[in-house]
Design an enzyme around this catalytic site. Structure first.
Site, PDB file in Angstrom:
ATOM      1  N   HIS A  69      20.029 -14.911 -17.193  1.00 28.87           N
ATOM      2  CA  HIS A  69      20.940 -14.472 -16.300  1.00 28.87           C
ATOM      3  C   HIS A  69      20.417 -13.678 -15.053  1.00 28.87           C
ATOM      4  O   HIS A  69      21.020 -12.847 -14.488  1.00 28.87           O
ATOM      5  CB  HIS A  69      22.126 -13.598 -17.046  1.00 28.87           C
ATOM      6  CG  HIS A  69      22.472 -14.146 -18.114  1.00 28.87           C
ATOM      7  ND1 HIS A  69      23.604 -14.661 -18.393  1.00 28.87           N
ATOM      8  CD2 HIS A  69      21.832 -13.944 -19.407  1.00 28.87           C
ATOM      9  CE1 HIS A  69      23.687 -15.122 -19.743  1.00 28.87           C
ATOM     10  NE2 HIS A  69      22.498 -14.638 -20.491  1.00 28.87           N
TER      11      HIS A  69
ATOM     12  N   SER B  43       8.327 -17.583  12.244  1.00 25.19           N
ATOM     13  CA  SER B  43       9.550 -17.478  13.118  1.00 25.19           C
ATOM     14  C   SER B  43       9.418 -17.394  14.451  1.00 25.19           C
ATOM     15  O   SER B  43       8.358 -16.810  14.901  1.00 25.19           O
ATOM     16  CB  SER B  43      10.334 -16.213  12.611  1.00 25.19           C
ATOM     17  OG  SER B  43      11.241 -15.789  13.427  1.00 25.19           O
TER      18      SER B  43
ATOM     19  N   LYS C  45       7.023 -12.817  10.022  1.00 18.48           N
ATOM     20  CA  LYS C  45       7.759 -13.820   8.941  1.00 18.48           C
ATOM     21  C   LYS C  45       6.479 -14.720   8.416  1.00 18.48           C
ATOM     22  O   LYS C  45       5.643 -15.401   9.519  1.00 18.48           O
ATOM     23  CB  LYS C  45       8.929 -14.629   9.546  1.00 18.48           C
ATOM     24  CG  LYS C  45      10.080 -13.723   9.915  1.00 18.48           C
ATOM     25  CD  LYS C  45      10.527 -13.224   8.460  1.00 18.48           C
ATOM     26  CE  LYS C  45      11.278 -14.179   7.613  1.00 18.48           C
ATOM     27  NZ  LYS C  45      12.508 -14.564   8.037  1.00 18.48           N
TER      28      LYS C  45
ATOM     29  N   GLU D  21      11.806 -24.621   0.497  1.00 14.29           N
ATOM     30  CA  GLU D  21      13.258 -24.863   0.903  1.00 14.29           C
ATOM     31  C   GLU D  21      13.458 -26.282   1.267  1.00 14.29           C
ATOM     32  O   GLU D  21      14.489 -26.670   0.942  1.00 14.29           O
ATOM     33  CB  GLU D  21      13.424 -23.840   2.149  1.00 14.29           C
ATOM     34  CG  GLU D  21      13.196 -22.448   1.901  1.00 14.29           C
ATOM     35  CD  GLU D  21      13.161 -21.539   3.302  1.00 14.29           C
ATOM     36  OE1 GLU D  21      14.376 -20.857   3.266  1.00 14.29           O
ATOM     37  OE2 GLU D  21      12.429 -21.739   4.017  1.00 14.29           O
TER      38      GLU D  21
END
Ligand code: ARG
Length: 461
Positions: free
Chosen positions: A160, A281, A287, A294
């Site tokens: 969970h 970025s 970043k 992704e």
């Protein structure tokens, strides 16, 4: 040889020509162009079959074969479709005419584009499955080699998405290895359904010429012959099987990617992404984004949509070949193409990960050994239900006092249950917790050592 701008494989029964719009909607060569090596391969086999059946003379057969080899050279040298080439079969037929003249028109004897395209697509799929299988293997190898190097490090396992119990890093890595082993099995199954030769089925009823299908099968390397010509020209199960296998692979890689994206956040800090598979970025100089992971997660949606599109195309089709089937290749090629990119991208991104085992270890808190503490009482004859309650009360006390479970005084343990002895705190050792789980498939170092051996064996087959 662009002097045959209207080369067509049909048209005799039509008084007028097709509308330009029909041509546009019907044209599939932008998608099926890449079938050319396989279409030429099966055409050469078919020409030999026609010679063996006495339909072509040996001389015609030899000219046909040399002509098809020359067409292959045309493709290698960059031959491009003409606007009038409806599909790759038409283009090959047109080019063959440029090399051998009228005898080219005999190649289509006894065959149809229906058995032809089914055969070419199967050959393409069998080839693709082999490449994909190697890609999955490489991915597994990366996971296995990290696992071999991290057999002792501990991190929390989550249920969970809440800290549950400690496991070794190798155990977690191998949890992403085995799904890929199942994916390879699914691809093997898809290979089996693909390796059935439709050639000789003609348009729907079987060829009327004495061409040996058994010899075609042998020459083209198929495991078996289609047993029914109606089924053979309309069967795209092999594509659905391949797309299902790839959907599962994409889904597994997506779950791995999701774990890693989470583990790579500053909040977790369990892994650090490398430079080669991360991006920056345009605005925020600090970043380092896990784009490869992704995109992997995103591409699972795309592969699944290819599977649904194939199955939806099939579900309402009447028997035999229907033009809807032309769209099979768009779905198949899209899924194979995206997986051919994604597999090495994830393998590369995982290969260059740095595992922050210090961060992992400090995320393993003593409350994660609450089950082991309950087991301690069980080993002293207390029922699990009773010990669960006693440990639960200790967890609550620790939470209220803002302490870790092991920071409670021994008196609290003894008050919670009379069977807690002076060695109670030993039960809260993460290492002991892992060591106790030495069942096959468990996380103990010894069990994982066996698992790694099984993983190496799975890669060797
Ligand atoms: N381009 C077609 C396809 O990919 C080839 C088969 C055409 N068959 C036909 N009867 N028009 O499905």
């Amino acid at each position: 040889m662009a002097d045959l701008p209207t080369h067509k494989l049909w048209g005799g029964r039509f008084a007028g020509g097709p509308s330009a719009i029909l041509d546009a909607v019907n044209r599939s060569i932008t998608v099926d162009f890449r079938l050319w090596p396989f279409d030429i391969q099966l055409s050469r086999a078919w020409a030999r079959g026609l010679v063996r059946g006495g339909i072509l003379t040996a001389d015609e057969g030899a000219r046909m074969d040399a002509g098809l080899a020359a067409v292959a050279d045309d493709f290698v040298e960059g031959a491009q479709p003409l606007p009038s080439d409806e599909d790759v079969h038409t283009m090959i037929d047109r080019l063959l005419h440029t090399h051998v003249g009228d005898v080219a028109s005999k190649l289509h004897t006894g065959r149809s584009r229906n058995d032809q395209v089914a055969t070419a697509t199967r050959l393409w799929t069998m080839d693709a499955i082999q490449q994909l299988e190697l890609g999955i293997r490489d991915m597994q190898r990366v996971l296995l080699s990290h696992a071999e190097q991290h057999q002792e490090a501990l991190l929390p396992a989550y249920t969970h998405m809440q800290r549950a119990q400690p496991v070794t890093l190798a155990h977690w890595l191998m949890s992403h290895f085995w799904p890929l082993a199942r994916d390879r099995q699914r691809l093997t199954n898809a290979m089996q359904t693909s390796s059935v030769l439709p050639l000789g089925s003609g348009a729907i009823a079987g060829t009327a010429f004495p061409v040996s299908r058994a010899l075609l099968q042998e020459e083209l390397g198929f495991a078996s012959l289609s047993p029914n010509s109606i089924d053979a020209v309309g069967d795209r199960d092999f594509i659905a099987d391949t797309l299902y296998a790839l959907t599962m692979t994409a889904m597994h890689l997506s779950r791995l990617a999701e774990d890693l994206i989470l583990f790579g956040t500053s909040e977790f800090g369990f892994v650090q992404f490398g430079d080669a598979f991360s991006t920056g970025s345009s605005m925020m100089p600090q970043k380092r984004n896990p784009d490869a992971l992704e995109l992997t997660r995103g591409s699972a949606a795309r592969v699944f949509s290819d599977l649904t599109s194939m199955v939806m195309t099939l579900k309402g089709l009447p028997s035999g070949y229907n033009k809807d089937l032309q769209d099979d290749k768009r779905a198949l090629f899209d899924a194979v193409d995206v997986m051919a990119l994604v597999l090495p991208a994830v393998a590369g991104a995982v290969d260059e990960l740095t595992f922050r085992t210090d961060r992992m270890r400090s995320a393993v808190t003593s409350v994660m050994m609450a089950t082991d503490l309950a087991d301690y009482l069980v080993l002293r004859g207390v029922t699990f239900r009773e010990s669960h309650g006693a440990v639960g009360s200790l967890v609550r006390q620790a939470e209220d006092a803002k302490l870790e479970l092991h920071e409670l005084p021994l008196s609290a343990f003894k008050a919670a249950h009379a069977m807690f002895g002076d060695d109670s705190l030993d039960a809260l050792s993460a290492q002991a917790s892992v060591d106790r789980r030495s069942v096959p498939g468990g996380t103990a170092v010894s069990a994982v050592r066996e698992q790694l051996a099984a993983g190496r064996a799975a890669l060797a087959t």
